[in-house]
Design an enzyme around this catalytic site. Structure first.
Site, PDB file in Angstrom:
ATOM      1  N   LYS A 176       0.865  -1.193   0.000  1.00  0.00           N
ATOM      2  CA  LYS A 176       0.000   0.000   0.000  1.00  0.00           C
ATOM      3  C   LYS A 176       0.891   1.229   0.000  1.00  0.00           C
ATOM      4  O   LYS A 176       2.024   1.189   0.484  1.00  0.00           O
ATOM      5  CB  LYS A 176      -0.870   0.026   1.265  1.00  0.00           C
ATOM      6  CG  LYS A 176      -2.065   0.945   1.168  1.00  0.00           C
ATOM      7  CD  LYS A 176      -3.227   0.244   0.494  1.00  0.00           C
ATOM      8  CE  LYS A 176      -4.400   1.154   0.268  1.00  0.00           C
ATOM      9  NZ  LYS A 176      -5.574   0.375  -0.174  1.00  0.00           N
ATOM     10  N   GLY A 194      -5.669   2.632  -7.269  1.00  0.00           N
ATOM     11  CA  GLY A 194      -6.292   3.745  -6.553  1.00  0.00           C
ATOM     12  C   GLY A 194      -6.760   3.370  -5.157  1.00  0.00           C
ATOM     13  O   GLY A 194      -6.764   2.205  -4.764  1.00  0.00           O
ATOM     14  N   ASP A 195      -7.127   4.380  -4.399  1.00  0.00           N
ATOM     15  CA  ASP A 195      -7.776   4.243  -3.086  1.00  0.00           C
ATOM     16  C   ASP A 195      -8.383   5.626  -2.833  1.00  0.00           C
ATOM     17  O   ASP A 195      -8.620   6.381  -3.796  1.00  0.00           O
ATOM     18  CB  ASP A 195      -6.751   3.832  -2.007  1.00  0.00           C
ATOM     19  CG  ASP A 195      -7.416   3.373  -0.704  1.00  0.00           C
ATOM     20  OD1 ASP A 195      -7.873   2.234  -0.637  1.00  0.00           O
ATOM     21  OD2 ASP A 195      -7.503   4.184   0.258  1.00  0.00           O
TER      22      ASP A 195
END
Ligand code: NDP
Ligand code: 2IT
Length: 445
Positions: free
Chosen positions: A125, A164-165
């Site tokens: 992440k 994405g996030d």
């Protein structure tokens, strides 16, 4: 002291300043007691000591120039947590609250989530404390280019594949992809969530929200029920919330709420999704505008009650971590809520999640219920590798199968270890076993 207790004491000491990481790691470790405390093979190879320690953390400076010519500096991160079953895979979050604790919690969750998809992807992440809100497109572009200039040294289509996030959608992925290509002179599948004309997968945009609803749908089917006629409370109004709402509506349920960081709307007649899409995806505006447009909808600013006060059969928290606390959980249960599916990562606090399980609410943790997003990202990687694009129907049907499999895998694991219906334990155990076995096979690395 048991093996798990020793590891918990250890991570508390080493990561005292990382509350979100400790919350996520402790939840997983607690679930693993039944697996690792009875089998010495894990302790013999220090499996837990290794799995709670990222393989690599990169932190970097991101300088960029705003529209007034002033130099701005943000902080960038990429946590490459675990590559036992595939290249690091996980999103990038751009939000002012981003710090190492948040990125480590998200990266840790991603290990088990990615394992549950059944596809060969490790956990990672990244992100930045950059806030895209209120910035011009050119400011966002200059930031993304600077961010990728450094990140490009650490990623690659067979090494680490971001997506994405929160705060990172199609626009940001496009700017970052353009810069990566320019730096490396390669057109590869180094990011997922790409535009459909340049290597993106159909149904990736919809995947997380649709997948969440497919998981809950499979559970409802297993008890002879369906979404038809159900009242559903949704939080968030971004990518996950919007496509979860779309799928609930297609299946005959009524979504009665949405939230953003400034407030929530309660629309008993049912949310008008076209208006939400126009406000949030096109105008990049505020939910208050929805309240103004619909006289029968109630808009309340943050601080005036909670979206979880709204009576609903099913709750789908799709905004951010720790947005649903114990008080909210009690109110939902009191009002008859029977199912909670986490679209966001760790939206329920630990005591809220425990309360749901203790009160026989079917509670689906994010690492299982929102795995459809990263699952379709992995399908995007496959399409990029074979330089082909699959149809929407093909990808959507694979997504549906993946979520059905995840429901049964976590349900089976919960039964195997005598915790029937505890899908937190089921998800943690099922996700862990495959990664642990791969780590054991690959030796002490
Ligand atoms: P978006 O940026 O598209 O939307 C986020 C939504 O949540 C917005 O409505 C935003 O409000 C709200 N929000 C974000 N932070 C806060 C906060 N601190 N307090 C209150 N509201 C907040 O993100 P996504 O929809 O992609 O992500 C939502 C959640 O789903 C996150 O937890 C993410 O990690 C998770 N997730 C996302 C996946 C994906 O594929 N995108 C996959 C799996 C999980 P506002 O508009 O005011 O900013
Ligand atoms: O939390 C998540 O699973 C995501 N943000 C999606 C990650 C991905 O690589 O598609």
């Amino acid at each position: 002291m048991s093996y798990v207790d020793k590891i918990i004491a250890d991570i508390e000491k080493k990561n005292a300043d990382q509350p979100e990481f400790l919350q996520a790691a402790k939840e997983v470790l607690e679930s693993l007691r039944v697996v690792v405390d009875s089998d010495k093979k894990y302790e013999d190879v220090a499996l837990l000591e290794r799995i709670v320690e990222p393989e690599r953390i990169v932190q970097f400076r991101v300088p960029w120039i705003d529209d007034s010519g002033k130099v701005q500096v943000n902080r960038g991160y990429r946590v490459e947590f675990n590559s036992a079953i595939g290249p690091y895979k996980g999103g990038l979050r751009f939000h002012p609250t981003v710090n190492l604790s948040i990125i480590k919690f998200l990266g840790f969750e991603q290990i088990f989530k990615n394992s549950l998809t059944g596809l060969p992807i490790g956990g990672g992440k990244g992100g930045s404390d950059f806030d895209p809100k209120g910035k011009s497109d050119f400011e966002v572009m200059r930031f993304c280019q600077s961010f990728m200039t450094e990140l490009s040294r650490h990623i690659g289509p067979n090494t680490d594949v971001p997506a994405g996030d929160i705060g990172v959608g199609g626009r940001e992925i496009g700017f970052m992809y353009g810069q990566y290509k320019r730096l490396k002179n390669e057109f590869t599948g180094v990011l997922t969530g790409k535009g459909l004309e340049w290597g993106g997968s159909l149904a990736r945009t919809e995947a997380t929200g649709y997948g969440l609803v497919y998981t809950v749908e499979e559970y409802l089917k297993s008890i002879g029920d369906s979404f038809k006629g159900k009242k559903v409370a949704v939080s968030g109004s971004g990518n996950v919330a919007i496509f979860a709402t779309q799928k609930v509506q297609q299946l005959g349920g009524t979504v009665v709420s949405m939230t953003d960081s400034t407030g929530y709307v309660y629309h008993e007649a049912g949310i008008n999704l076209d208006d939400i899409k126009e406000i949030k995806l096109v105008q990049r505006g505020r939910l208050a505008d929805y309240g103004k447009k619909h006289s029968d909808a109630v808009y309340k600013e943050v601080g005036n009650g909670s979206v979880w006060d709204i009576p609903a059969d099913i709750a789908l928290p799709c905004a951010t971590q720790n947005e649903l606390d114990l008080e909210n959980a009690k109110t939902l249960v009191k009002n008859g809520c029977k199912v909670v599916g986490e679209g966001a990562n760790m939206p329920s606090t630990q005591d809220a999640a425990d309360y749901f399980v203790a009160n026989k609410v079917a509670f689906f943790p994010g690492k299982a219920a929102n795995a459809g997003g990263v699952g379709v990202s992995a399908l995007e990687m496959s399409q990029n590798s074979e330089r082909l694009s699959w149809t929407f129907e093909e990808v959507d049907s694979q997504l549906n199968k993946m979520m059905v499999n995840i429901f049964h895998a976590i349900d089976d694991a919960s039964r195997e270890y005598g915790m029937e219906g505890n899908y937190i334990a089921g998800a943690n155990i099922a996700g862990f076993k495959k990664v642990a076995s791969a780590m054991i096979d690959q030796g002490i690395v």
